[in-house]
Motif scaffolding. Structure first.
Motif, PDB file in Angstrom:
ATOM      1  N   ALA A  62     -19.331  30.603  -9.096  1.00  0.00           N
ATOM      2  CA  ALA A  62     -19.435  32.233  -8.371  1.00  0.00           C
ATOM      3  C   ALA A  62     -20.904  32.770  -7.923  1.00  0.00           C
ATOM      4  O   ALA A  62     -20.722  33.186  -6.250  1.00  0.00           O
ATOM      5  CB  ALA A  62     -18.604  32.612  -8.629  1.00  0.00           C
ATOM      6  N   LEU A  63     -21.648  32.805  -8.344  1.00  0.00           N
ATOM      7  CA  LEU A  63     -22.348  32.868  -8.044  1.00  0.00           C
ATOM      8  C   LEU A  63     -23.867  32.824  -7.140  1.00  0.00           C
ATOM      9  O   LEU A  63     -24.114  32.950  -6.469  1.00  0.00           O
ATOM     10  CB  LEU A  63     -24.216  33.412  -9.348  1.00  0.00           C
ATOM     11  N   ASN A  64     -23.926  30.870  -7.664  1.00  0.00           N
ATOM     12  CA  ASN A  64     -23.949  30.265  -5.289  1.00  0.00           C
ATOM     13  C   ASN A  64     -23.413  28.837  -6.374  1.00  0.00           C
ATOM     14  O   ASN A  64     -23.140  27.954  -7.273  1.00  0.00           O
ATOM     15  CB  ASN A  64     -25.844  29.457  -7.042  1.00  0.00           C
ATOM     16  N   ASN A  65     -22.746  28.685  -5.214  1.00  0.00           N
ATOM     17  CA  ASN A  65     -22.237  27.743  -4.563  1.00  0.00           C
ATOM     18  C   ASN A  65     -22.848  26.292  -4.434  1.00  0.00           C
ATOM     19  O   ASN A  65     -22.272  25.406  -4.296  1.00  0.00           O
ATOM     20  CB  ASN A  65     -20.585  28.070  -3.267  1.00  0.00           C
ATOM     21  N   ASP A  66     -23.740  26.881  -4.181  1.00  0.00           N
ATOM     22  CA  ASP A  66     -24.956  24.870  -4.107  1.00  0.00           C
ATOM     23  C   ASP A  66     -24.841  24.373  -5.827  1.00  0.00           C
ATOM     24  O   ASP A  66     -24.913  23.118  -5.189  1.00  0.00           O
ATOM     25  CB  ASP A  66     -26.384  25.637  -3.458  1.00  0.00           C
ATOM     26  N   CYS A  67     -24.575  25.245  -6.213  1.00  0.00           N
ATOM     27  CA  CYS A  67     -24.191  23.487  -7.331  1.00  0.00           C
ATOM     28  C   CYS A  67     -23.373  23.502  -7.625  1.00  0.00           C
ATOM     29  O   CYS A  67     -22.719  22.549  -8.970  1.00  0.00           O
ATOM     30  CB  CYS A  67     -24.395  25.380  -8.966  1.00  0.00           C
ATOM     31  N   ILE A  68     -22.174  22.885  -6.581  1.00  0.00           N
ATOM     32  CA  ILE A  68     -21.278  22.392  -7.049  1.00  0.00           C
ATOM     33  C   ILE A  68     -21.667  21.442  -6.588  1.00  0.00           C
ATOM     34  O   ILE A  68     -22.152  21.274  -5.818  1.00  0.00           O
ATOM     35  CB  ILE A  68     -20.180  23.378  -5.971  1.00  0.00           C
ATOM     36  N   GLU A  69     -20.797  20.723  -7.437  1.00  0.00           N
ATOM     37  CA  GLU A  69     -21.197  18.805  -7.194  1.00  0.00           C
ATOM     38  C   GLU A  69     -20.752  18.200  -5.782  1.00  0.00           C
ATOM     39  O   GLU A  69     -19.340  18.661  -5.795  1.00  0.00           O
ATOM     40  CB  GLU A  69     -20.681  18.299  -7.956  1.00  0.00           C
ATOM     41  N   THR A  70     -21.126  17.978  -5.117  1.00  0.00           N
ATOM     42  CA  THR A  70     -20.410  17.671  -3.045  1.00  0.00           C
ATOM     43  C   THR A  70     -20.221  16.533  -3.536  1.00  0.00           C
ATOM     44  O   THR A  70     -19.694  16.067  -2.890  1.00  0.00           O
ATOM     45  CB  THR A  70     -21.609  17.732  -2.719  1.00  0.00           C
ATOM     46  N   HIS A  71     -20.603  14.829  -4.076  1.00  0.00           N
ATOM     47  CA  HIS A  71     -20.212  13.646  -4.779  1.00  0.00           C
ATOM     48  C   HIS A  71     -19.491  13.705  -5.520  1.00  0.00           C
ATOM     49  O   HIS A  71     -19.717  13.680  -6.722  1.00  0.00           O
ATOM     50  CB  HIS A  71     -21.260  12.868  -4.015  1.00  0.00           C
ATOM     51  N   LEU A  72     -17.595  13.340  -5.293  1.00  0.00           N
ATOM     52  CA  LEU A  72     -17.127  13.102  -6.319  1.00  0.00           C
ATOM     53  C   LEU A  72     -16.743  11.778  -6.255  1.00  0.00           C
ATOM     54  O   LEU A  72     -16.180  11.160  -6.025  1.00  0.00           O
ATOM     55  CB  LEU A  72     -15.978  14.280  -6.082  1.00  0.00           C
TER      56      LEU A  72
END
Length: 340
Positions: free
Chosen positions: A50-60
């Motif tokens: 929620a604080l930083n969506n850049d930490c969400i994994e983009t290659h699943l």
């Protein structure tokens, strides 16, 4: 089955959805978020996203979503989840059970409404925006599942069949198909049936879900095949690519360049150039690829001998099949089967 109760349960707000909703509105309204971040029932990973969506994994990868022995997984997309673009190695169906959402790719934004269904190919960069009480279901399908389960069942000229086969073989990929099913409860109920079957998690549920999915695809084609939207179809593909692939898939054990050219009423040299342009490989390379993938499927899911598989695939002798298989998989058919 009481579908109204299933929908009622899906409409409920779980802990992470409620947190993302409250955090989203707090940020939108310029309100403090410190108290929200103190919620003990919320996972630290959710707070971080929620604080930083850049930490969400983009290659699943498949390992993240599919347990061993599972070919199809259905999940409810969390409402108010931070927007991020991602791509994955498996196929995905996005179904709008209620409300509205946006599907965003590199070059376009597609608005989806209740009853809309989007089939997304592997490795397509996309993101979902669901910032209200809409309910979205995601059906995730292993890349290999079509080859293993559906290839011998859905062998026709439907857009779904050509979509899957095209993403396996064609040079210009179709990124997604879009169906507007509206209030079609039959389509909706197949998805809910698969969703509920998944709750059993026993030795039979995956096979039942795969069977339901096959019927679902057939019903989707029967009921909405004439209105399917294929935004990427106006690419560099020739008008004959679907016909070429469909003919080869139905005659891979015996097809020759001559027979394909005769079927299309083209000269052999022109047919050869057409195959190369549409699929990026020569006719013989395409046939070998299709035959070996069929062989891999038969090795994995039948007790047929290597000699019988070779004959089924159209090889004149088993040694030719074994050599071709080894060049592609770096092991013999028997070694491959023992490794399963």
């Amino acid at each position: 089955m009481n579908y109204d109760l299933i929908i009622e349960d899906l409409e409920k707000w779980n802990v992470d959805e409620a947190f993302f909703r409250d955090f989203y509105h707090a940020v939108e309204n310029g309100e403090p978020t410190e108290e929200l971040l103190k919620r003990e029932e919320v996972l630290d990973s959710d707070k971080e996203m929620a604080l930083n969506n850049d930490c969400i994994e983009t290659h699943l990868t498949e390992n993240r979503f599919f347990e061993e022995g599972r070919n199809v997984v259905l999940v409810k997309h969390p409402r108010y989840f931070p927007f991020f673009t991602h791509h994955h190695v498996f196929f995905e169906i996005i179904y709008v059970l209620s409300g509205h959402m946006q599907e965003i790719t590199d070059d376009r934004t597609v608005d989806l409404y209740e009853g809309d269904l989007c089939l997304i190919a592997p490795n397509v960069s996309h993101g979902l925006k669901v910032f209200d009480d809409s309910v979205i279901l995601n059906v995730l399908i292993r890349y290999s599942t079509f080859m293993d389960i559906f290839l011998n069942t859905i062998r026709d000229k439907s857009q779904i069949s050509l979509f899957f086969m095209g993403n396996l073989y064609e040079k210009e990929k179709i990124r997604y198909l879009l169906y507007h099913t509206g209030g079609d409860e039959i389509i909706r109920n197949y998805i809910l049936d698969m969703y509920m079957e998944q709750t059993h998690m026993d030795a039979y549920s995956d096979r039942i879900i795969c069977s339901l999915l096959t019927i679902f695809f057939t019903q989707l084609t029967r009921r909405h095949g004439r209105t399917v939207v294929m935004p990427d179809r106006a690419g560099n593909q020739s008008e004959y690519s679907d016909e070429i692939l469909n003919y080869i898939m139905n005659h891979y054990d015996s097809v020759t360049l001559n027979s394909l050219a005769e079927h299309l009423h083209f000269s052999v040299p022109y047919c050869s150039k057409l195959v190369k342009a549409d699929f990026g490989v020569s006719f013989s390379e395409l046939i070998t690829q299709i035959r070996l993938e069929q062989g891999e499927n038969l090795l994995s899911h039948t007790q047929m001998s290597v000699a019988d598989i070779s004959e089924r695939l159209g090889y004149k002798n088993p040694e030719t099949f074994i050599r071709a298989f080894y060049r592609n998989y770096k092991r013999t058919p028997n070694q491959y089967r023992k490794s399963l």
